[in-house]
Design a protein around this motif. Structure first.
Motif, mmCIF file in Angstrom:
data_model
loop_
_atom_site.group_PDB
_atom_site.id
_atom_site.type_symbol
_atom_site.label_atom_id
_atom_site.label_comp_id
_atom_site.label_asym_id
_atom_site.label_seq_id
_atom_site.Cartn_x
_atom_site.Cartn_y
_atom_site.Cartn_z
ATOM 1 N N SER A 33 0.826 -1.226 0.000
ATOM 2 C CA SER A 33 0.000 0.000 0.000
ATOM 3 C C SER A 33 0.853 1.265 0.000
ATOM 4 C CB SER A 33 -0.947 -0.001 1.201
ATOM 5 O OG SER A 33 -1.827 -1.086 1.144
ATOM 6 N N MET B 123 -6.061 6.618 1.753
ATOM 7 C CA MET B 123 -6.903 5.701 2.535
ATOM 8 C C MET B 123 -8.224 6.384 2.892
ATOM 9 S SD MET B 123 -3.980 3.860 4.942
ATOM 10 C CE MET B 123 -3.342 5.372 5.695
ATOM 11 N N ASN C 247 -5.975 2.384 7.651
ATOM 12 C CA ASN C 247 -5.441 1.235 8.369
ATOM 13 C C ASN C 247 -6.501 0.144 8.505
ATOM 14 O OD1 ASN C 247 -2.992 0.131 10.017
ATOM 15 N ND2 ASN C 247 -2.471 2.223 9.422
ATOM 16 N N HIS D 239 -7.105 -0.061 4.772
ATOM 17 C CA HIS D 239 -6.704 1.056 3.899
ATOM 18 C C HIS D 239 -7.772 1.553 2.929
ATOM 19 C CE1 HIS D 239 -3.037 0.023 5.765
ATOM 20 N NE2 HIS D 239 -2.587 -0.830 4.879
ATOM 21 N N HIS E 8 -0.464 7.029 3.232
ATOM 22 C CA HIS E 8 0.479 5.955 3.576
ATOM 23 C C HIS E 8 1.810 6.120 2.809
ATOM 24 C CE1 HIS E 8 1.819 1.987 4.756
ATOM 25 N NE2 HIS E 8 0.624 1.625 5.229
#
Length: 334
Positions: free
Chosen positions: A67, A72, A77, A106, A181
């Motif tokens: 990722s 996201m 997460n 994500h 990320h």
């Protein structure tokens, strides 16, 4: 010669955008697929340095290992067991799947080809806006909500800034929040010698699946976890980080800055955000180049926020309402 440029390009079959700061020798490449940063080139004492440890080619952009540079949304997460309850209604993000295969991570837009609605450059910077309406009822199991998403990137004298707008275009309230990320590789030297500073007063305690433990006990003052106290810049050393840091302290301009430095070259970046949590990850479990980069992830709220009462207000988006989150990367030196 223009100070900034905003152009289109191609990586394999994928359309990309290239933002260039001519005067400072900086260039950012961003793919339409996932609005994903592919590279961020900056001058360094050794020459041009790509500080973004992103996807290397079109194949990785398709398969999305680890990722890298993921946008996201509508969650960042993990969601525990891929299940959550919102307004009293249970939702299952992976119906029909049981056991160890259950995982929700994500968000939903990593594989989406965003549309480019604004690509321009002037004397102050280069800008692009990526938009998608891919989050709709019936598209993603367990998420019967409608979110319009716009992600703007601006490359200017300060560095790279993101301005994200999430709008609920449905008829009922929705859980929704943003995270980013990015992975950074400041040098080819081991990350153990790199230095990290995180302006946080607490760390989030998690279980073995990196889900925050229930209740107030999840928020631990750093005095109780001195091995994770990076309020003073220090070498990462052998520590394995996959931790969210909370209660961020902002500078006078309203930005909390997490700094990463290569002491050999002096190259220093600051990942900034006005609120939320900062998740630091030393890339110990990635699919390639283990511990060769550090992910610094600004997140509007916590992992598993959909299941936490202490996050409920922050992630709730009423019908017709929109919420904005900003973050970015500053190049501080050399």
């Amino acid at each position: 010669m223009a100070e900034f440029l905003a152009e289109r390009g191609q990586v394999g079959e994928h359309g990309i955008v290239v933002l260039t700061d001519v005067a400072r020798g900086r260039r950012v490449r961003i793919a339409r697929r996932g609005a994903t940063v592919l590279s961020f080139e900056v001058p360094s004492p050794e020459g041009v340095r790509n500080i973004a440890d992103g996807y290397r080619d079109a194949g990785e952009l398709d398969t999305r290992p680890s990722s890298r540079y993921a946008i996201m949304v509508p969650f960042a997460n993990r969601i525990a067991d891929a299940r959550y309850v919102f307004d009293g209604v249970p939702h299952d993000l992976q119906p029909g799947i049981e056991g160890a295969s259950r995982a929700a991570r994500h968000g939903f837009v990593r594989g989406v080809d965003f549309d480019v609605t604004d690509l321009r450059a002037d004397a102050q910077g280069a800008n692009v806006t990526f938009v998608t309406q891919a989050i709709r009822p019936g598209v993603h199991p367990g998420y019967p909500f409608a979110i319009d998403l716009a992600v703007s990137f601006t490359l200017d004298a300060g560095g790279l800034a993101l301005d994200v707008v999430m709008r609920n275009v449905g008829e009922r309230a929705a859980p929704c929040f943003f995270g980013w990320h990015p992975y950074f590789r400041l040098a080819d030297s081991p990350i153990e010698g790199w230095e990290l500073q995180i302006p946080a007063d607490s760390v989030v305690r998690t279980d073995e699946q990196f889900i925050p433990i229930a209740g107030e006990g999840a928020r631990a003052p750093l005095e109780q976890a001195p091995e994770l106290d990076f309020r003073r810049m220090q070498a990462i050393g052998p520590r394995e980080l996959n931790h969210a840091f909370a209660d961020l302290r902002c500078d006078t301009d309203g930005r909390a800055r997490t700094r990463l430095r290569d002491p050999q070259s002096g190259l220093t970046i600051a990942v900034w955000q006005p609120s939320g949590v900062m998740l630091a990850f030393t890339a110990d479990t990635v699919t390639r180049d283990i511990r060769r980069s550090v992910a610094l992830e600004p997140m509007e709220s916590w992992s598993d926020a959909f299941n936490r009462l202490d996050c409920a207000e922050a992630i709730r988006l009423e019908p017709g309402a929109e919420r904005r989150f900003t973050c970015g990367v500053e190049i501080e030196s050399p």
